[in-house]
Write an enzyme that holds these catalytic residues in place. Structure first.
Site, PDB file in Angstrom:
ATOM      1  N   ASN A  87       2.216  -8.483 -13.271  1.00 38.27           N
ATOM      2  CA  ASN A  87       1.171  -9.161 -14.026  1.00 38.27           C
ATOM      3  C   ASN A  87       0.262  -8.091 -14.633  1.00 38.27           C
ATOM      4  O   ASN A  87      -0.231  -7.220 -13.909  1.00 38.27           O
ATOM      5  CB  ASN A  87       0.359 -10.085 -13.105  1.00 38.27           C
ATOM      6  CG  ASN A  87       1.210 -11.175 -12.481  1.00 38.27           C
ATOM      7  OD1 ASN A  87       2.100 -11.708 -13.137  1.00 38.27           O
ATOM      8  ND2 ASN A  87       0.959 -11.490 -11.219  1.00 38.27           N
ATOM      9  N   GLY A  93      -2.679 -13.142 -14.584  1.00 39.27           N
ATOM     10  CA  GLY A  93      -2.695 -13.394 -13.145  1.00 39.27           C
ATOM     11  C   GLY A  93      -2.901 -12.160 -12.284  1.00 39.27           C
ATOM     12  O   GLY A  93      -2.816 -12.250 -11.061  1.00 39.27           O
ATOM     13  N   HIS A 100       1.423  -2.884  -9.459  1.00 42.20           N
ATOM     14  CA  HIS A 100       2.353  -3.269  -8.393  1.00 42.20           C
ATOM     15  C   HIS A 100       3.376  -4.231  -8.983  1.00 42.20           C
ATOM     16  O   HIS A 100       3.095  -4.966  -9.932  1.00 42.20           O
ATOM     17  CB  HIS A 100       1.618  -3.918  -7.214  1.00 42.20           C
ATOM     18  CG  HIS A 100       0.719  -5.042  -7.636  1.00 42.20           C
ATOM     19  ND1 HIS A 100      -0.527  -4.824  -8.178  1.00 42.20           N
ATOM     20  CD2 HIS A 100       0.905  -6.385  -7.620  1.00 42.20           C
ATOM     21  CE1 HIS A 100      -1.079  -5.988  -8.464  1.00 42.20           C
ATOM     22  NE2 HIS A 100      -0.227  -6.951  -8.153  1.00 42.20           N
TER      23      HIS A 100
HETATM   24  P1  DGP Z   1      -1.520  -9.793  -8.586  1.00 45.91           P
HETATM   25  O1  DGP Z   1      -2.180 -11.144  -8.579  1.00 45.91           O
HETATM   26  O2  DGP Z   1      -0.320  -9.707  -9.505  1.00 45.91           O
HETATM   27  O3  DGP Z   1      -2.549  -8.707  -8.858  1.00 45.91           O
HETATM   28  O4  DGP Z   1      -0.976  -9.586  -7.112  1.00 45.91           O
HETATM   29  C1  DGP Z   1      -1.751  -9.089  -6.074  1.00 45.91           C
HETATM   30  C2  DGP Z   1      -1.091  -9.487  -4.801  1.00 45.91           C
HETATM   31  O5  DGP Z   1      -1.595  -8.682  -3.749  1.00 45.91           O
HETATM   32  C3  DGP Z   1      -1.349 -10.927  -4.379  1.00 45.91           C
HETATM   33  O6  DGP Z   1      -0.132 -11.665  -4.451  1.00 45.91           O
HETATM   34  C4  DGP Z   1      -1.863 -10.851  -2.955  1.00 45.91           C
HETATM   35  C5  DGP Z   1      -1.613  -9.426  -2.564  1.00 45.91           C
HETATM   36  N1  DGP Z   1      -2.634  -8.844  -1.720  1.00 45.91           N
HETATM   37  C6  DGP Z   1      -3.961  -8.775  -2.001  1.00 45.91           C
HETATM   38  N2  DGP Z   1      -4.618  -8.168  -0.993  1.00 45.91           N
HETATM   39  C7  DGP Z   1      -3.673  -7.820  -0.067  1.00 45.91           C
HETATM   40  C8  DGP Z   1      -3.737  -7.166   1.188  1.00 45.91           C
HETATM   41  O7  DGP Z   1      -4.789  -6.743   1.680  1.00 45.91           O
HETATM   42  N3  DGP Z   1      -2.555  -7.011   1.854  1.00 45.91           N
HETATM   43  C9  DGP Z   1      -1.365  -7.447   1.333  1.00 45.91           C
HETATM   44  N4  DGP Z   1      -0.263  -7.247   2.070  1.00 45.91           N
HETATM   45  N5  DGP Z   1      -1.274  -8.072   0.143  1.00 45.91           N
HETATM   46  C10 DGP Z   1      -2.419  -8.253  -0.542  1.00 45.91           C
END
Ligand code: DGP
Length: 114
Positions: A87, A93, A100
């Site tokens: 995204n 989003g 990532h």
């Molecule tokens: P996006 O919305 O494309 O920026 O995806 C970010 C993703 O990161 C979302 O699906 C949830 C994940 N995420 C956010 N904070 C953390 C965290 O502290 N640990 C993990 N494992 N995932 C996280």
């Protein structure tokens, strides 16, 4: 970046099991999974968005897809199918502004994504 969640995870400041790690990138399970398998493939360098990629980053981005394919084979979903998605920007989003790649598998995927 000191206040970036993914930089903190990489440094061990926030606990998360690394499913894979090498010198360029690491992989964790998404905290809010959208599929039975939902992994995040994260380049270590703090690149805020896809738009911020520099030429020197391009080999690492190629490696993202190599790691995705390796994980697909290791986890056994290489034949059933999987989705790799990034995204770019809040309107698409993006909520964590450290680049990532979502690797999703284990259920039928719809198109277009919502
Ligand atoms: P996006 O919305 O494309 O920026 O995806 C970010 C993703 O990161 C979302 O699906 C949830 C994940 N995420 C956010 N904070 C953390 C965290 O502290 N640990 C993990 N494992 N995932 C996280």
């Amino acid at each position: 970046m000191s206040d970036c969640i993914f930089c903190k995870i990489d440094r061990g400041g926030i606990p998360a099991e690394k499913v894979h790690e090498d010198g360029d990138l690491f992989v964790i399970r998404d905290i809010n999974p959208q599929a039975p398998t939902h992994l995040l493939i994260i380049p270590k360098r703090h690149i805020p968005t896809l738009l911020d990629l520099e030429d020197a980053d391009l080999p690492v981005i190629g490696r993202v897809y190599d790691v995705a394919n390796r994980l697909a084979r290791e986890h056994g979903f290489e034949k059933s199918g999987y989705r790799v998605v990034v995204n770019c920007g809040a309107g698409a989003g993006q909520s964590v502004f450290h680049i990532h790649y979502h690797l999703l598998a284990g259920r039928a995927m719809k198109w277009p994504p919502g």
